[in-house]
Scaffold this active site. Structure first.
Site, short mmCIF file in Angstrom:
data_model
loop_
_atom_site.label_atom_id
_atom_site.label_comp_id
_atom_site.label_asym_id
_atom_site.label_seq_id
_atom_site.Cartn_x
_atom_site.Cartn_y
_atom_site.Cartn_z
N GLN A 1 8.89 14.90 20.75
CA GLN A 1 8.53 14.01 19.64
C GLN A 1 7.06 14.10 19.23
OE1 GLN A 1 10.78 10.25 19.07
NE2 GLN A 1 8.86 9.30 19.61
N GLU B 1 3.79 9.86 11.71
CA GLU B 1 2.52 9.44 12.31
C GLU B 1 1.35 10.31 11.90
OE1 GLU B 1 3.30 8.95 16.47
OE2 GLU B 1 4.75 7.36 16.10
N ASP C 1 4.56 13.32 24.20
CA ASP C 1 5.57 12.27 24.29
C ASP C 1 6.91 12.95 24.04
OD1 ASP C 1 7.33 10.18 24.10
OD2 ASP C 1 6.46 9.30 22.29
N GLU D 1 4.64 11.48 28.41
CA GLU D 1 5.28 10.17 28.20
C GLU D 1 6.80 10.33 28.14
OE1 GLU D 1 5.57 7.10 24.44
OE2 GLU D 1 3.66 8.13 24.80
N ASP E 1 7.21 4.49 28.44
CA ASP E 1 7.35 3.75 27.18
C ASP E 1 8.73 3.11 27.15
OD1 ASP E 1 7.45 2.77 24.59
OD2 ASP E 1 7.55 4.73 23.64
N LYS F 1 3.05 -1.56 23.81
CA LYS F 1 3.39 -1.79 22.40
C LYS F 1 3.67 -3.28 22.23
CE LYS F 1 5.49 2.74 21.50
NZ LYS F 1 6.78 3.47 21.39
N ARG G 1 3.19 1.91 16.55
CA ARG G 1 4.59 2.31 16.37
C ARG G 1 4.63 3.28 15.20
NH1 ARG G 1 8.26 -0.62 19.67
NH2 ARG G 1 9.38 1.34 19.39
N SER G 2 5.78 3.95 15.04
CA SER G 2 5.87 4.91 13.92
C SER G 2 5.84 4.18 12.58
CB SER G 2 7.10 5.78 14.04
OG SER G 2 8.24 5.01 14.27
N LYS H 1 -3.21 5.26 21.62
CA LYS H 1 -2.34 6.23 20.96
C LYS H 1 -2.02 5.67 19.58
CE LYS H 1 2.31 8.08 21.41
NZ LYS H 1 3.59 7.95 22.12
#
EC number: 4.2.1.11
Length: 430
Positions: free
Chosen positions: A164, A206, A243, A288, A315, A340, A369-370, A391
């Site tokens: 990802q 992102e 990630d 991650e 995560d 998060k 977050r995205s 991040k």
């Protein structure tokens, strides 16, 4: 006194054009706070519930009018006239009790978090101090090493790359400002490298590039090429991070990991072998969600094999939840937690997770977050907690850059007291 006179929510849009919740908190003193709640694309099954309307005739079912209504009725009635914005922990506890469910499914974590963050902003406004100072006190002075997602795959992009996120971490920078410059220069050089190879340079959710590549490993090699092209030394000034978001690759029917982009199927043990091989070959300092969120045996094996020299971030594995994190610490799973705010739903619970991680020698990586917005609260949280790592995407797209710009402001405000620890931020590695 900063007693709450009005709590008001509205439906606004996030960076992907999906509705999210914005909350405003007003006080009798005139102090004011506002926040916008983020939203994820790849979500852990144990995350707090993001309340969506499900009405397909509005925003394809992704509306948040129910969550907005819960703020403007149930939560507003509870808070207005009864609480001071300085009572963050008391307010967060009241919100949790008002919801009454384990996963905040009644009122919605998006409703609760919006209020929790807006209250903190109002308190900082009342005291006339920056948010990071209000949340963390006078010792909040460490700027985080940015984990910059410059090449996207998986659920964050429409391409054939399975992993990802591929990220760069400027660990050799002298300051946050310097780190941001290094990351931005690598980002621009990566565009040139991809263009030279005839690859697409469109960006994903992102802000990172999202080309079709020959393999997942090629993503690493093109980034290394971009680092050198920018004039930096991979492994010294800049480390890599990934990630994998393995829960998106895991097939529950056969219990294996399907890397469809490469046409490869791997067992849990083979995934661990692969990571060991990659981290021996390339300067990867952080991985991650290397295995599925329920594959605790796989995570434990990965930790045993490379956990002393590679940061292993949970995560989907930990979902910013102290119960999950406590189990991980006890079983020796991972050595870091991704934080998060919307996975757990209040600032108080977020800070509890960070504290628990630090006490156990785990690092805490503050994360976006995205689905983001112009809200930069997480930048202040990173400094408030001296987390050491953040991040928050590529140095591209305003929703990502908003956080970086806020960190630049904070570094300026701190002046000579600002710290940037680089590699020392990885206190979980030997």
């Amino acid at each position: 006194m900063p007693f709450i006179t009005q709590v008001y929510a509205r439906e606004v849009l996030d960076s992907r054009g999906n509705p999210t919740v914005e909350v405003e908190v007003f006080t009798e003193s005139g102090a004011f706070g506002r926040s916008i709640v983020p939203s994820g694309a790849s979500t852990g099954e144990y995350e707090a519930v993001e309340l969506r309307d499900g009405d397909k005739s509005r925003y394809l079912g992704k509306g948040v009018l129910k969550a907005v209504e819960n703020v403007n009725t149930i939560i507003a009635q509870e808070l207005e006239g009864n609480y001071s914005v300085l009572d963050q922990v008391v307010i967060d506890k009241a919100l949790i009790e008002l919801d009454g469910t384990e996963n905040k499914g009644k009122l919605g974590a998006n409703a609760i978090l919006g209020v929790s963050m807006a209250v903190a902003h109002a308190a900082a406004d009342y005291l006339d101090v920056p948010l990071y100072q209000y949340l963390g006190g006078f010792n909040s002075k460490q700027l985080p090493v940015p984990m910059m997602n410059i090449l996207n795959g998986g659920a964050h992009a429409d391409n054939n790359v399975d992993i990802q996120e591929f990220m760069v971490m400027p660990v050799g920078a002298e300051s946050f400002r310097h780190a941001l410059r290094i990351g931005a220069e690598i980002f621009h050089n990566l565009k040139a490298v991809l263009k030279d190879k005839g690859y697409n340079t469109a960006v994903g959710d992102e802000g990172g590039f999202a080309p079709n590549l020959g393999s997942n490993e090629e993503a690493i090699t093109v980034i290394l090429e971009a680092i050198e092209k920018a004039g930096y030394k991979p492994g010294e000034e800049v480390k890599l991070a990934m990630d994998v978001a393995s829960s998106e690759l895991f097939n529950k029917e056969d219990g294996k990991y399907h890397l469809d982009g490469e046409g490869v199927v791997k067992t849990s043990e083979e995934m661990v072998d692969w990571y060991e091989e990659l981290t021996n070959k390339y300067p990867i300092i952080s991985i991650e969600d290397g295995l599925d969120e329920n594959d605790w045996a796989g995570h434990k094996l990965l930790t045993e094999r490379i956990g002393s020299r590679v940061q292993l971030v949970g995560d989907d594995l930990f979902v910013t939840n102290t119960k999950k994190l406590a189990a991980g610490i006890e079983q020796g799973v991972g050595n870091s937690i991704l934080i998060k705010v919307n996975q757990i739903g209040t600032l108080t619970e977020t800070f509890e997770a960070i504290e628990m991680a630090k006490r156990a020698g785990y690092t805490a990586v503050i994360s976006h977050r995205s689905g983001e917005s112009e809200d930069a609260t997480i930048a202040d949280i990173a400094v408030a907690t001296n987390a050491g790592q953040i991040k928050t995407g590529a140095p591209s797209r305003t929703d990502r850059v908003a956080k970086y710009n806020q960190l630049l402001r904070i570094e300026d405000q701190l002046g000579s007291t600002a710290e940037y620890l680089g590699l020392k931020s990885f206190y979980n590695l030997k």
